[in-house]
Design an enzyme around this catalytic site. Structure first.
Site, PDB file in Angstrom:
ATOM      1  N   ASN A   9      53.443  45.676  39.463  1.00 19.02           N
ATOM      2  CA  ASN A   9      52.326  44.773  39.183  1.00 19.02           C
ATOM      3  C   ASN A   9      51.056  45.415  39.737  1.00 19.02           C
ATOM      4  O   ASN A   9      50.844  45.424  40.943  1.00 19.02           O
ATOM      5  CB  ASN A   9      52.586  43.414  39.852  1.00 19.02           C
ATOM      6  CG  ASN A   9      51.396  42.471  39.734  1.00 19.02           C
ATOM      7  OD1 ASN A   9      50.482  42.689  38.941  1.00 19.02           O
ATOM      8  ND2 ASN A   9      51.403  41.412  40.541  1.00 19.02           N
ATOM      9  N   TRP A  10      50.232  45.933  38.834  1.00 16.58           N
ATOM     10  CA  TRP A  10      49.020  46.652  39.274  1.00 16.58           C
ATOM     11  C   TRP A  10      47.905  45.701  39.687  1.00 16.58           C
ATOM     12  O   TRP A  10      46.871  46.149  40.197  1.00 16.58           O
ATOM     13  CB  TRP A  10      48.514  47.562  38.155  1.00 16.58           C
ATOM     14  CG  TRP A  10      49.465  48.626  37.736  1.00 16.58           C
ATOM     15  CD1 TRP A  10      50.680  48.931  38.316  1.00 16.58           C
ATOM     16  CD2 TRP A  10      49.305  49.553  36.654  1.00 16.58           C
ATOM     17  NE1 TRP A  10      51.269  49.980  37.660  1.00 16.58           N
ATOM     18  CE2 TRP A  10      50.452  50.381  36.629  1.00 16.58           C
ATOM     19  CE3 TRP A  10      48.307  49.759  35.698  1.00 16.58           C
ATOM     20  CZ2 TRP A  10      50.613  51.400  35.687  1.00 16.58           C
ATOM     21  CZ3 TRP A  10      48.472  50.769  34.763  1.00 16.58           C
ATOM     22  CH2 TRP A  10      49.615  51.589  34.763  1.00 16.58           C
ATOM     23  N   LYS A  11      48.055  44.427  39.390  1.00 18.28           N
ATOM     24  CA  LYS A  11      47.023  43.431  39.688  1.00 18.28           C
ATOM     25  C   LYS A  11      45.673  43.875  39.091  1.00 18.28           C
ATOM     26  O   LYS A  11      45.659  44.544  38.063  1.00 18.28           O
ATOM     27  CB  LYS A  11      46.926  43.189  41.199  1.00 18.28           C
ATOM     28  CG  LYS A  11      48.305  42.952  41.832  1.00 18.28           C
ATOM     29  CD  LYS A  11      48.218  42.380  43.199  1.00 18.28           C
ATOM     30  CE  LYS A  11      49.606  42.364  43.811  1.00 18.28           C
ATOM     31  NZ  LYS A  11      49.720  41.516  44.971  1.00 18.28           N
ATOM     32  N   HIS A 102      52.921  34.099  38.943  1.00 16.25           N
ATOM     33  CA  HIS A 102      52.722  34.912  40.157  1.00 16.25           C
ATOM     34  C   HIS A 102      51.989  34.054  41.192  1.00 16.25           C
ATOM     35  O   HIS A 102      51.131  33.236  40.830  1.00 16.25           O
ATOM     36  CB  HIS A 102      51.919  36.168  39.812  1.00 16.25           C
ATOM     37  CG  HIS A 102      51.855  37.129  40.959  1.00 16.25           C
ATOM     38  ND1 HIS A 102      50.963  36.971  42.000  1.00 16.25           N
ATOM     39  CD2 HIS A 102      52.593  38.226  41.254  1.00 16.25           C
ATOM     40  CE1 HIS A 102      51.157  37.953  42.885  1.00 16.25           C
ATOM     41  NE2 HIS A 102      52.144  38.728  42.446  1.00 16.25           N
ATOM     42  N   GLU A 104      49.597  34.569  43.070  1.00 15.16           N
ATOM     43  CA  GLU A 104      48.124  34.621  43.022  1.00 15.16           C
ATOM     44  C   GLU A 104      47.587  33.724  41.906  1.00 15.16           C
ATOM     45  O   GLU A 104      46.510  33.137  42.034  1.00 15.16           O
ATOM     46  CB  GLU A 104      47.663  36.084  42.862  1.00 15.16           C
ATOM     47  CG  GLU A 104      47.881  36.856  44.167  1.00 15.16           C
ATOM     48  CD  GLU A 104      48.208  38.321  44.002  1.00 15.16           C
ATOM     49  OE1 GLU A 104      47.921  38.901  42.950  1.00 15.16           O
ATOM     50  OE2 GLU A 104      48.764  38.902  44.961  1.00 15.16           O
ATOM     51  N   GLU A 174      59.509  35.952  45.285  1.00 11.39           N
ATOM     52  CA  GLU A 174      58.426  36.597  46.021  1.00 11.39           C
ATOM     53  C   GLU A 174      57.917  35.655  47.119  1.00 11.39           C
ATOM     54  O   GLU A 174      57.057  34.797  46.848  1.00 11.39           O
ATOM     55  CB  GLU A 174      57.275  36.932  45.074  1.00 11.39           C
ATOM     56  CG  GLU A 174      57.653  37.894  43.974  1.00 11.39           C
ATOM     57  CD  GLU A 174      56.436  38.697  43.506  1.00 11.39           C
ATOM     58  OE1 GLU A 174      56.456  39.909  43.658  1.00 11.39           O
ATOM     59  OE2 GLU A 174      55.479  38.083  43.028  1.00 11.39           O
ATOM     60  N   GLY A 180      51.623  41.548  49.773  1.00 13.33           N
ATOM     61  CA  GLY A 180      50.405  42.257  50.185  1.00 13.33           C
ATOM     62  C   GLY A 180      50.136  42.215  51.682  1.00 13.33           C
ATOM     63  O   GLY A 180      49.044  42.569  52.117  1.00 13.33           O
ATOM     64  N   SER A 220      55.805  43.255  49.616  1.00 21.91           N
ATOM     65  CA  SER A 220      55.754  44.435  50.493  1.00 21.91           C
ATOM     66  C   SER A 220      57.015  45.286  50.406  1.00 21.91           C
ATOM     67  O   SER A 220      57.458  45.855  51.408  1.00 21.91           O
ATOM     68  CB  SER A 220      55.459  44.010  51.937  1.00 21.91           C
ATOM     69  OG  SER A 220      54.190  43.392  52.010  1.00 21.91           O
ATOM     70  N   GLY A 241      54.011  45.484  44.141  1.00 20.30           N
ATOM     71  CA  GLY A 241      52.558  45.440  44.001  1.00 20.30           C
ATOM     72  C   GLY A 241      51.939  46.749  44.465  1.00 20.30           C
ATOM     73  O   GLY A 241      51.914  47.746  43.748  1.00 20.30           O
ATOM     74  N   GLY A 242      51.466  46.771  45.708  1.00 17.12           N
ATOM     75  CA  GLY A 242      50.734  47.918  46.252  1.00 17.12           C
ATOM     76  C   GLY A 242      51.415  49.259  46.003  1.00 17.12           C
ATOM     77  O   GLY A 242      50.762  50.230  45.584  1.00 17.12           O
TER      78      GLY A 242
HETATM   79  C1  PEP Z   1      53.234  41.343  43.964  1.00 15.75           C
HETATM   80  O1  PEP Z   1      52.038  41.211  43.833  1.00 15.75           O
HETATM   81  O2  PEP Z   1      54.004  40.879  43.132  1.00 15.75           O
HETATM   82  C2  PEP Z   1      53.734  42.063  45.144  1.00 15.75           C
HETATM   83  C3  PEP Z   1      55.000  42.043  45.387  1.00 15.75           C
HETATM   84  O3  PEP Z   1      52.788  42.723  45.914  1.00 15.75           O
HETATM   85  P1  PEP Z   1      53.067  43.694  47.147  1.00 15.75           P
HETATM   86  O4  PEP Z   1      54.233  44.583  46.778  1.00 15.75           O
HETATM   87  O5  PEP Z   1      51.818  44.463  47.335  1.00 15.75           O
HETATM   88  O6  PEP Z   1      53.426  42.831  48.317  1.00 15.75           O
END
Ligand code: PEP
Length: 257
Positions: A9-11, A102, A104, A174, A180, A220, A241-242
């Protein structure tokens, strides 16, 4: 055997050139190492921002097992919703997946289960695989309410589907406190919740359906901790994500089965 998936997920990150470079580099690594990943190779899904989807989709099309998905879709079929993107538009690009719910989107855009249920419905009607995100916030975890919170998200968001419908969904657990933050759920915490989700699925749809469903962990997850998380029996891969923005790290996660 149920499907293993690693999704990125590049956001709201990257520009067109960076997005192209990231896609190319991950695809190159996958192609070069095809023989080493072999039968254990998970499906890979990129979730770029909407504007990069046609480019990413065109590159994914060349590589079996690599797909593209939208980070969101609108809950109405079409019409006067300036700035929004429908499930049908996404599918018309050749894109195969969409994230739904998600954390967010839930936190910043007020998306709740009745709305998410409509998104799931439209995604399925348009032949998109919904990757339905669920998870508790820190307060709920600290109050020991995480099982209950997740059950209610699944029941209201998904469990109105029939057996065929639910079988077309991917679930991503999640925990919001892990997204994040650099604080990952321990493999035991992840397994405990994934087993709970599978139990809820089994109670509603039967063992066969529950056993075939892919449940991803997100929060994470990175190149260092993916292997241990993915070694748990009910963890079928990750929503990243990151770490999905760094090709070498993302590729290492892909290889963590
Ligand atoms: C996400 O946004 O779905 C996610 C898991 O982010 P991160 O890996 O950065 O925690």
């Amino acid at each position: 055997m149920r499907k293993k998936i690693v999704a990125g997920n590049w956001k709201m990150n990257l520009d067109l050139e960076q997005a192209g470079d990231l896609t190319n580099e991950v695809c190159r690594l996958i192609k070069e190492n095809e023989t080493t990943t072999g039968g254990m190779a998970p499906e890979v899904i990129f979730f770029p921002p909407f504007v990069f989807l046609p480019m990413v989709e065109a590159r994914c099309r060349e590589l079996p097992g690599v797909y593209s998905g939208a980070q969101n879709c609108h809950h109405m079929e079409k019409g006067a919703f300036t700035g929004e993107v429908s499930a049908a538009m996404i599918r018309s690009l050749g894109v195969t997946h969409t994230l739904v719910g998600h954390s967010e989107r839930r936190a910043y855009f007020g998306e709740d289960e009745p709305l998410l249920a409509q998104k799931v419905k439209l995604a399925l009607e348009n032949d998109l695989t919904p990757v339905f995100c669920c998870g508790e916030v820190l307060k709920e975890r600290e109050a020991g309410r995480h099982f209950e919170v997740i059950a209610s998200q699944l029941v209201d968001g998904l469990f109105w589907l029939d057996k065929t419908g639910i079988g077309r969904v991917v679930i991503a657990y999640e925990p919001v406190w892990a997204i994040g933050t650099g604080v990952t759920a321990s493999p035991e915490q992840a397994q405990e919740v994934h087993a709970h989700i599978r139990k809820l699925l089994a109670e509603t749809y039967g063992q066969e359906v529950a056993g075939a469903m892919t449940i991803l962990y997100g929060g994470s997850c990175n190149a260092r901790n993916a292997k241990e998380l993915f070694s748990k029996p009910d963890v079928d891969g990750g929503l990243i994500g990151g770490a999905s923005l760094k090709p070498a790290d993302f590729f290492q996660i892909i290889q963590s089965f």
